[in-house]
Write a protein that holds these residues in place. Structure first.
Motif, mmCIF file in Angstrom:
data_model
loop_
_atom_site.group_PDB
_atom_site.id
_atom_site.type_symbol
_atom_site.label_atom_id
_atom_site.label_comp_id
_atom_site.label_asym_id
_atom_site.label_seq_id
_atom_site.Cartn_x
_atom_site.Cartn_y
_atom_site.Cartn_z
ATOM 1 N N TYR A 35 0.851 -1.182 0.000
ATOM 2 C CA TYR A 35 0.000 0.000 0.000
ATOM 3 C C TYR A 35 0.887 1.233 0.000
ATOM 4 O O TYR A 35 2.024 1.207 0.450
ATOM 5 C CB TYR A 35 -0.885 0.046 1.253
ATOM 6 N N GLY A 42 -5.749 7.806 3.772
ATOM 7 C CA GLY A 42 -5.655 6.410 4.135
ATOM 8 C C GLY A 42 -4.763 5.669 3.162
ATOM 9 O O GLY A 42 -4.494 6.160 2.054
ATOM 10 N N PRO A 43 -4.290 4.510 3.541
ATOM 11 C CA PRO A 43 -3.461 3.722 2.612
ATOM 12 C C PRO A 43 -4.241 3.375 1.347
ATOM 13 O O PRO A 43 -5.437 3.096 1.393
ATOM 14 C CB PRO A 43 -3.149 2.457 3.431
ATOM 15 N N GLU A 103 -7.703 -10.818 8.603
ATOM 16 C CA GLU A 103 -6.914 -9.795 9.281
ATOM 17 C C GLU A 103 -5.573 -9.628 8.592
ATOM 18 O O GLU A 103 -4.826 -10.589 8.392
ATOM 19 C CB GLU A 103 -6.685 -10.147 10.749
ATOM 20 N N PHE A 106 0.315 -5.402 9.473
ATOM 21 C CA PHE A 106 1.103 -4.389 8.772
ATOM 22 C C PHE A 106 2.505 -4.263 9.341
ATOM 23 O O PHE A 106 2.721 -4.429 10.550
ATOM 24 C CB PHE A 106 0.410 -3.024 8.871
ATOM 25 N N GLY A 107 3.434 -3.913 8.471
ATOM 26 C CA GLY A 107 4.751 -3.487 8.898
ATOM 27 C C GLY A 107 4.742 -2.015 9.264
ATOM 28 O O GLY A 107 3.702 -1.339 9.153
ATOM 29 N N GLN A 108 5.875 -1.515 9.696
ATOM 30 C CA GLN A 108 5.955 -0.115 10.120
ATOM 31 C C GLN A 108 6.137 0.838 8.944
ATOM 32 O O GLN A 108 6.066 2.048 9.118
ATOM 33 C CB GLN A 108 7.083 0.069 11.133
ATOM 34 N N TYR B 33 -16.473 -7.652 4.266
ATOM 35 C CA TYR B 33 -15.969 -7.530 5.625
ATOM 36 C C TYR B 33 -15.602 -6.075 5.874
ATOM 37 O O TYR B 33 -15.091 -5.388 4.990
ATOM 38 C CB TYR B 33 -14.717 -8.405 5.816
ATOM 39 N N PHE B 35 -13.727 -3.309 8.724
ATOM 40 C CA PHE B 35 -12.685 -3.259 9.748
ATOM 41 C C PHE B 35 -12.510 -1.833 10.254
ATOM 42 O O PHE B 35 -12.740 -0.860 9.529
ATOM 43 C CB PHE B 35 -11.326 -3.685 9.174
ATOM 44 N N TYR B 37 -9.106 -0.025 11.765
ATOM 45 C CA TYR B 37 -7.687 -0.128 12.057
ATOM 46 C C TYR B 37 -7.247 1.128 12.799
ATOM 47 O O TYR B 37 -7.738 2.227 12.536
ATOM 48 C CB TYR B 37 -6.858 -0.271 10.780
ATOM 49 N N GLN B 39 -3.870 3.470 13.844
ATOM 50 C CA GLN B 39 -2.477 3.782 13.502
ATOM 51 C C GLN B 39 -1.962 4.825 14.485
ATOM 52 O O GLN B 39 -2.160 6.020 14.286
ATOM 53 C CB GLN B 39 -2.373 4.283 12.056
ATOM 54 N N ARG B 43 3.785 4.562 14.551
ATOM 55 C CA ARG B 43 3.749 3.125 14.824
ATOM 56 C C ARG B 43 2.897 2.427 13.778
ATOM 57 O O ARG B 43 2.169 3.037 13.021
ATOM 58 C CB ARG B 43 3.211 2.876 16.224
ATOM 59 N N GLN B 44 2.994 1.108 13.755
ATOM 60 C CA GLN B 44 2.323 0.384 12.693
ATOM 61 C C GLN B 44 0.835 0.265 12.942
ATOM 62 O O GLN B 44 0.354 0.361 14.062
ATOM 63 C CB GLN B 44 2.938 -0.998 12.516
ATOM 64 N N MET B 45 0.132 0.017 11.870
ATOM 65 C CA MET B 45 -1.305 -0.108 11.907
ATOM 66 C C MET B 45 -1.693 -1.455 12.507
ATOM 67 O O MET B 45 -1.112 -2.489 12.184
ATOM 68 C CB MET B 45 -1.852 -0.003 10.477
ATOM 69 N N LEU B 47 -5.174 -3.954 13.841
ATOM 70 C CA LEU B 47 -6.609 -4.176 13.751
ATOM 71 C C LEU B 47 -7.265 -3.922 15.106
ATOM 72 O O LEU B 47 -6.801 -4.408 16.129
ATOM 73 C CB LEU B 47 -6.889 -5.609 13.297
ATOM 74 N N ARG B 50 -13.386 -6.204 13.745
ATOM 75 C CA ARG B 50 -13.786 -6.695 12.422
ATOM 76 C C ARG B 50 -15.261 -7.103 12.462
ATOM 77 O O ARG B 50 -15.747 -7.602 13.478
ATOM 78 C CB ARG B 50 -12.928 -7.888 12.053
ATOM 79 N N PHE B 91 -8.776 4.205 10.946
ATOM 80 C CA PHE B 91 -9.194 4.019 9.570
ATOM 81 C C PHE B 91 -10.281 2.958 9.494
ATOM 82 O O PHE B 91 -10.128 1.855 10.030
ATOM 83 C CB PHE B 91 -8.016 3.579 8.700
ATOM 84 N N LEU B 103 -7.490 -4.335 1.215
ATOM 85 C CA LEU B 103 -8.279 -3.382 1.987
ATOM 86 C C LEU B 103 -8.485 -2.084 1.222
ATOM 87 O O LEU B 103 -7.572 -1.571 0.581
ATOM 88 C CB LEU B 103 -7.564 -3.085 3.308
ATOM 89 N N PHE B 105 -9.450 1.638 2.159
ATOM 90 C CA PHE B 105 -9.490 2.464 3.360
ATOM 91 C C PHE B 105 -10.206 3.785 3.138
ATOM 92 O O PHE B 105 -10.186 4.355 2.046
ATOM 93 C CB PHE B 105 -8.064 2.800 3.822
#
Lengths: 115, 115
Positions: A35, A42-43, A103, A106-108, B33, B35, B37, B39, B43-45, B47, B50, B91, B103, B105
């Motif tokens: 993303y 948003g992403p 689900e 995500f990475g950073q 679905y 969600f 999220y 963030q 830092r990382q996103m 969940l 859901r 998000f 996803l 967003f």
């Protein structure tokens, strides 16, 4: 396994240079996503892999962008001839796939600045 | 095309109070679905919660719950007993089984929890 890792965390490059980012997903996850996130947004989906196969690409993914996932493990995202508009956070996510495993982890992210 | 709309760019709530974040979406699919999220800054996103569209019961996860109105295509997040650690971008996101589970967003809501 500590989650999705991305390298580098930050990258500053001059316009016109090529850059490559790496993503290591959670080991048992067969789906991997890229993303792009710009400030205040948003992403946005770029592309996704199931195992080593690249199954979907967004219209955002111009021909300067290429992604690979050899052997269905880590993935790389390369941007050729970078432009200032490529400046963004590039996020990688992975999931197990399927309707019961929706689900995404995500990475950073890798923050790219094109100067 | 599927769209996700978050109409509140910023919100603020006092610690221990309750806040509701809004989200609407548009899709022609019946099986999908939703969600939320979170963030946190730098830092990382992750969940938060859901919801499967075929389930009428609203999802809950500890202090987080949703109000899912399928006919109205509305999916709001309620945070009860807000804590300082809830400060983050939130998000709303959507996937359906036809999109490879990528996803989609919204633009996000920046939530600030104040002492």
């Amino acid at each position: 396994d500590t989650g999705v890792s991305q390298d580098p965390r930050h990258k500053i490059t001059k316009r016109g240079q090529n850059v490559t980012f790496r993503c290591d997903p959670i080991s048992e996850h067969n789906r991997l996503y890229w993303y792009r996130q710009t400030l205040g947004q948003g992403p946005e989906f770029l592309t996704y892999f199931q195992n080593e196969a690249q199954l979907e690409k967004s219209r955002l993914l111009s021909d300067r962008f290429s992604a690979e996932r050899p052997k269905g493990s880590f993935s790389t995202l390369e941007i050729q001839r970078t432009e200032q508009g490529d400046s963004a956070m590039y996020l990688c996510a992975s999931s197990q796939g399927g309707p019961r495993n929706t689900e995404a982890f995500f990475g950073q992210g890798t923050r790219l600045t094109v100067v | 095309a599927q769209t996700v709309t978050q109409s509140q760019p910023e919100m603020s709530v006092q610690e221990a109070e309750t806040v509701t974040l809004s989200c609407t979406y548009d899709t022609s699919e019946n099986n999908y679905y939703l969600f939320w999220y979170k963030q946190p800054p730098s830092r990382q996103m992750i969940l938060v919660i859901r919801q499967e569209a075929y389930k009428q019961q609203n999802a809950t996860e500890n202090r987080f719950s949703v109000n899912f109105q399928k006919a109205a295509k509305s999916f709001s997040l309620k945070i009860s007993d807000s804590q300082l650690g809830d400060t983050a971008m939130y998000f709303c996101a959507f996937i359906d089984s036809n999109s490879g589970y990528a996803l989609n967003f919204g633009k996000g809501t920046s939530l600030l929890v104040t002492p």
